[in-house]
Scaffold this motif. Structure first.
Motif, short mmCIF file in Angstrom:
data_model
loop_
_atom_site.label_atom_id
_atom_site.label_comp_id
_atom_site.label_asym_id
_atom_site.label_seq_id
_atom_site.Cartn_x
_atom_site.Cartn_y
_atom_site.Cartn_z
N LYS A 1 -8.08 -1.39 -2.59
CA LYS A 1 -9.06 -0.63 -3.60
C LYS A 1 -10.55 -1.23 -3.65
CE LYS A 1 -6.89 -2.70 -7.91
NZ LYS A 1 -6.26 -2.32 -9.07
N TYR B 1 -0.98 3.91 -1.24
CA TYR B 1 -2.53 3.23 -1.89
C TYR B 1 -2.07 1.92 -1.62
CZ TYR B 1 -4.54 1.41 -6.15
OH TYR B 1 -5.36 0.64 -7.03
N SER C 1 -4.05 2.06 -14.15
CA SER C 1 -3.31 1.69 -12.82
C SER C 1 -3.29 2.79 -11.85
CB SER C 1 -1.65 1.33 -13.16
OG SER C 1 -0.80 1.13 -12.12
C1 DP6 Z 1 2.64 -0.32 -3.39
O1 DP6 Z 1 -1.10 1.36 -8.71
O2 DP6 Z 1 0.34 -0.49 -9.05
O3 DP6 Z 1 2.97 1.22 -5.08
O4 DP6 Z 1 -4.11 0.01 -9.34
O5 DP6 Z 1 -3.68 -2.28 -9.36
O6 DP6 Z 1 -2.67 -0.96 -10.98
P1 DP6 Z 1 -3.13 -1.11 -9.51
O7 DP6 Z 1 -2.00 -0.96 -8.49
P2 DP6 Z 1 -0.45 -0.14 -8.32
O8 DP6 Z 1 -0.66 0.10 -6.78
C2 DP6 Z 1 0.66 0.63 -6.17
C3 DP6 Z 1 0.83 0.48 -4.97
C4 DP6 Z 1 2.05 0.96 -4.25
C5 DP6 Z 1 1.49 2.17 -3.31
C6 DP6 Z 1 1.41 3.47 -4.17
O9 DP6 Z 1 1.95 3.69 -5.18
O10 DP6 Z 1 0.65 4.24 -3.70
#
Ligand code: DP6
Length: 360
Positions: free
Chosen positions: A36, A33, A165
């Motif tokens: 967003k 992910y 998050s």
């Molecule tokens: C690179 O869930 O920490 O770990 O929604 O802003 O809190 P927010 O972001 P977060 O992003 C994680 C990004 C990642 C990839 C993943 O876990 O899918």
């Protein structure tokens, strides 16, 4: 399910006070992910292994106020000490979820939280932390409204965790969690994580993840800023399409246990995540020289031995080394002999696939 379905409209019971504890794990994304839309809606679907050893334990004590306040009332203790610098994050979380939990301002809360992994290990605690807190809050909703089903409980806990998050919504259950709508997975949703619904080969049921702590310092760029830089990113559209394609490919990989394809997809996802950071405006690099040394050693070991070891990365310099149970002895020896030298103070965490959060 729509957002409206998660609004608590009325509740038959009254609860004055209580205390709830949940232990919730971290997770490691295989398809990442990154990017967003408003309200924590992901630009692309992602899938992760739920972890086991890396977890947050949160106790939420609550007491009804004489009359509903006009602000949130809570204290925060991290590993036994007051932690006021974490409060703004919780305040934002409460603001985002109040619509769905209208009782929040009717109580005063004490949130006591601790992590199983060393503080400032560079391991994201937001996934385990936000999911643990979301579960505690759902447990209050359940006391107010005892008729909710287990399915609704987990879905709404994931929905709330997402608003804290994004990746936290994949930490409620296990072992393989998908978040974000994908046409091949009918029940998948941008609003919450679901247990991957298709066949999963035995080899993936007890996968290992040894986390090499390369750099325990504070990240120079937060995930939130990183996600934001995907707006107007020159390669964004292609990247989001690629995540959909990788999920489609993984369906067959999960069913057949084809580790060669698994490795190709997982490593490519990790490097693409970092490539997005290196090609955003402003650009940045979160890998360290030691991250690359480890990657090269893993590739050399794989070439020499035919092992199915592979790596993935989070938004940081640490390396997650993934391998099947059957190879754990050889890989562990290799890690100890050749990779631990790159870890800060020789620190690493032996984790493995887990089954989700639990009430204590
Ligand atoms: C690179 O869930 O920490 O770990 O929604 O802003 O809190 P927010 O972001 P977060 O992003 C994680 C990004 C990642 C990839 C993943 O876990 O899918």
């Amino acid at each position: 399910m729509t957002e409206q379905d998660f609004v608590l409209k009325s509740h038959p019971k009254n609860v004055d006070q209580g205390s709830i504890t949940y232990r919730s794990p971290s997770n490691i994304a295989l398809v990442k992910y990154w990017g967003k839309k408003e309200n924590q809606i992901p630009e692309n679907p992602s899938i992760s292994f739920t972890l086991d050893a890396c977890a947050t334990t949160t106790t939420l004590a609550f007491k009804k106020l004489d009359k509903k306040s006009n602000k949130f009332s809570f204290d925060l203790l991290f590993e036994g000490k007051r932690k006021d610098d974490f409060k703004p994050k919780i305040e934002t979380f409460f603001e985002r979820i109040e619509l769905y939990l209208p009782f929040l301002k009717a109580y005063s809360f004490t949130i006591e939280t601790s992590n199983s992994f060393p503080h400032s290990s560079g391991i994201a605690s937001s996934a385990s932390g936000m999911s643990a807190l979301a579960l505690c809050l759902m447990a209050i909703e359940q006391q107010l409204n005892p008729d909710i089903s287990d399915k609704y409980f987990n879905q709404k806990a994931s929905f709330l965790a997402r608003l804290g998050s994004g990746s936290a919504c994949r930490s409620i259950e296990g072992s393989l969690m998908q978040w974000g709508h994908h046409k091949g997975v009918p029940d998948s949703s941008d609003l919450y994580g679901v247990i991957y619904p298709f066949e999963v080969h035995e080899v993936f049921k007890n996968y290992h993840d040894t986390i090499l702590l390369v750099d325990k310092g504070q990240k120079q760029v937060s995930s939130t800023v990183g996600h934001d830089l995907m707006h107007g990113h020159p390669f964004a559209k292609k990247r989001f399409d690629q995540a959909h394609e990788n999920l489609t490919k993984l369906k067959n990989v999960f069913a057949t246990g084809n580790l060669k394809s698994f490795i190709e997809i997982v490593e490519s996802e990790a490097l693409t995540l970092h490539a997005m950071m290196m090609t955003s405006q402003p650009y940045f690099i979160l890998m360290k020289p030691k991250t690359l040394e480890i990657i090269n050693k893993i590739w050399a070991f794989r070439k020499e031995t035919g092992s199915n070891i592979c790596f993935t990365l989070d938004a940081g310099a640490n390396v997650h080394v993934l391998y099947p149970e059957k190879e754990k002895e050889e890989v562990y020896q290799f890690i100890k002999k050749e990779l631990v030298v790159y870890c800060e103070n020789g620190q690493y965490i032996c984790d493995r696939i887990g089954f989700g959060a639990r009430k204590l």
